[in-house]
Motif scaffolding. Structure first.
Motif, short mmCIF file in Angstrom:
data_model
loop_
_atom_site.label_atom_id
_atom_site.label_comp_id
_atom_site.label_asym_id
_atom_site.label_seq_id
_atom_site.Cartn_x
_atom_site.Cartn_y
_atom_site.Cartn_z
N MET A 1 26.41 -10.33 35.19
CA MET A 1 26.51 -10.67 33.77
C MET A 1 27.56 -9.78 33.10
N VAL A 2 27.57 -8.50 33.47
CA VAL A 2 28.59 -7.59 32.93
C VAL A 2 29.98 -8.07 33.32
N ARG A 3 30.16 -8.44 34.59
CA ARG A 3 31.46 -8.91 35.06
C ARG A 3 31.89 -10.20 34.37
N THR A 4 30.93 -11.05 34.03
CA THR A 4 31.24 -12.30 33.36
C THR A 4 31.83 -12.04 31.98
N VAL A 5 31.25 -11.09 31.25
CA VAL A 5 31.80 -10.73 29.93
C VAL A 5 33.22 -10.19 30.11
N GLN A 6 33.42 -9.37 31.12
CA GLN A 6 34.76 -8.83 31.38
C GLN A 6 35.74 -9.94 31.72
N ASP A 7 35.30 -10.91 32.51
CA ASP A 7 36.16 -12.03 32.90
C ASP A 7 36.59 -12.84 31.68
N VAL A 8 35.64 -13.10 30.77
CA VAL A 8 35.97 -13.88 29.57
C VAL A 8 36.96 -13.11 28.71
N ALA A 9 36.74 -11.81 28.54
CA ALA A 9 37.66 -11.00 27.72
C ALA A 9 39.06 -11.02 28.31
N ARG A 10 39.16 -10.90 29.63
CA ARG A 10 40.47 -10.92 30.28
C ARG A 10 41.12 -12.30 30.16
N ARG A 11 40.34 -13.33 30.39
CA ARG A 11 40.88 -14.69 30.36
C ARG A 11 41.35 -15.07 28.95
N GLU A 12 40.60 -14.64 27.93
CA GLU A 12 40.94 -14.99 26.56
C GLU A 12 41.81 -13.95 25.87
N ALA A 13 42.15 -12.87 26.61
CA ALA A 13 43.04 -11.82 26.08
C ALA A 13 42.53 -11.23 24.78
N VAL A 14 41.27 -10.79 24.80
CA VAL A 14 40.67 -10.13 23.64
C VAL A 14 40.23 -8.73 24.05
N PRO A 15 40.21 -7.77 23.13
CA PRO A 15 39.77 -6.42 23.47
C PRO A 15 38.31 -6.41 23.92
N LEU A 16 38.04 -5.50 24.86
CA LEU A 16 36.68 -5.37 25.39
C LEU A 16 36.27 -3.90 25.37
N VAL A 17 35.08 -3.62 24.85
CA VAL A 17 34.49 -2.28 24.93
C VAL A 17 33.61 -2.24 26.17
N HIS A 18 33.93 -1.36 27.11
CA HIS A 18 33.17 -1.26 28.35
C HIS A 18 31.91 -0.41 28.13
N ARG A 19 30.97 -0.98 27.38
CA ARG A 19 29.76 -0.21 27.08
C ARG A 19 28.99 0.15 28.34
N TYR A 20 28.89 -0.79 29.27
CA TYR A 20 28.14 -0.54 30.51
C TYR A 20 28.75 0.64 31.27
N ALA A 21 30.07 0.60 31.49
CA ALA A 21 30.73 1.67 32.24
C ALA A 21 30.68 2.99 31.50
N ALA A 22 30.85 2.94 30.17
CA ALA A 22 30.83 4.18 29.38
C ALA A 22 29.46 4.83 29.42
N MET A 23 28.42 4.01 29.26
CA MET A 23 27.06 4.56 29.27
C MET A 23 26.68 5.05 30.66
N ARG A 24 27.16 4.35 31.67
CA ARG A 24 26.89 4.80 33.03
C ARG A 24 27.54 6.16 33.27
N PHE A 25 28.77 6.32 32.81
CA PHE A 25 29.44 7.61 32.96
C PHE A 25 28.68 8.70 32.19
N LEU A 26 28.30 8.41 30.95
CA LEU A 26 27.60 9.41 30.15
C LEU A 26 26.25 9.78 30.74
N SER A 27 25.61 8.81 31.40
CA SER A 27 24.30 9.10 32.01
C SER A 27 24.43 10.11 33.15
N THR A 28 25.60 10.17 33.78
CA THR A 28 25.80 11.13 34.86
C THR A 28 26.05 12.54 34.33
#
Length: 327
Positions: A209-236
């Motif tokens: 599901m996360v990758r699907t949001v990323q795919d849509v953002a890339r396909r439609e050329a709109v900015p994306l906030v990587h909340r999943y990746a950012a929160m995963r990094f912060l959790s470490t």
């Protein structure tokens, strides 16, 4: 009397020397130069390199730029800045529902944007429903846009859909259609992908599901906030993830503040993207230093722009851009 040095003593001496050198030179002990050479796999240079954190963010919210955003042009926001009028922002999604700590998110987002865009009036209106999925939000989006006429839509999307186990293909199609509709009306849109939680880190459906949001953002050329990746990094960076997540996937106060800062960072850096294809080759779009956007110091109503020193994702652009400062 000097005693002969054993193999263990020699190895210990080498390790102590390596530690002293590492401290003196500011190097990591994980570097191949100081790793064990007998029987141990060498650390590849690519994994040994540590990406710098974005120092413009609050210390507890700092993540590397590659884990924070994907940038794209924001034509409508730039037009509002050029015309010296307020920027109207519509925030939709789970943290815009106004329940508990989430009620403060629109205020945090508005404050972060006003700090990043000085002398610019920002008006953020939140319209979210608890548990709302993308298909339902897309249907409501049309009436909200007609009512508000926003310059920018900030959409947190995917978390509720993942928890509801909706069909991923249908979700992607609904999101794609809604993004296209927003863009067709001359409105900018920024997507924020699902939250991270340790319990679902290995769930194939959730990560898809996360990758699907990323795919849509890339396909439609709109900015994306990587909340999943950012929160995963912060959790470490902490012993638990409780500093970011409340119960039932609701972000706590710190998590909401970080998300507001991260969204603001993606928006302000996207405003530095070139306006025309002919400008795209002037600066490598994969390199812009996220800690040096203060290089842009012109008034938001003027057209002169000083290019940032490129070392990170994103591209400073030409044309009228806001006076940016660190959020």
């Amino acid at each position: 009397m000097a005693f002969p040095q054993t193999a263990a003593d020699a190895q210990g001496s080498r390790h102590r020397l390596a530690r002293r050198l590492a401290v003196l030179l500011g190097l990591s002990l994980a570097s191949p130069a100081f790793g064990e050479t007998s029987g141990a796999a060498q650390v590849p240079p690519a994994t040994a390199t540590v990406e710098a954190l974005d120092l413009s963010l609050s210390p507890e919210c700092r993540v590397p730029g590659s884990k924070l955003y994907t940038l794209a042009r924001l034509k409508a926001v730039k037009a509002a800045l050029k015309e010296k009028r307020p920027i109207h922002v519509l925030s939709i999604g789970s943290s815009s529902a106004g329940l508990g700590a989430s009620a403060s998110y629109p205020v945090k987002l508005e404050n972060a944007l006003e700090q990043a865009l000085p002398d610019v009036q920002i008006e953020v209106e939140a319209r979210g429903l608890p548990g709302e999925v993308a298909s339902g939000a897309g249907e409501r989006l049309r009436s909200m846009v007609a009512e508000m006429e926003p310059d920018l839509v900030v959409w947190q999307v995917g978390t509720n859909d993942a928890l509801a186990r909706v069909d991923i293909e249908a979700f992607g199609e609904a999101l794609d259609e809604s993004v296209q509709w927003v863009k067709s009306h001359g409105i900018d849109i920024v997507l924020i992908d699902p939250v991270f939680t340790e319990s679902l880190a290995d769930d194939a459906y959730y990560t898809q599901m996360v990758r699907t949001v990323q795919d849509v953002a890339r396909r439609e050329a709109v900015p994306l906030v990587h909340r999943y990746a950012a929160m995963r990094f912060l959790s470490t960076q902490r012993t638990t993830e409780a500093h970011m997540l409340g119960r039932h996937f609701r972000l706590n106060d710190l998590g909401l503040r970080c998300m507001a800062e991260h969204a603001t960072r993606a928006i302000t850096l996207s405003l530095l993207q070139p306006d025309a294809a002919k400008d795209a080759g002037k600066i490598d779009p994969s390199k812009i230093d996220p800690n040096k956007t203060d290089a842009v110091k012109t008034d938001h109503a003027t057209s002169e722009t000083t290019k940032s020193d490129p070392t990170q994702t994103g591209t400073p652009g030409s044309g009228p851009t806001p006076a940016l400062k660190q959020p």
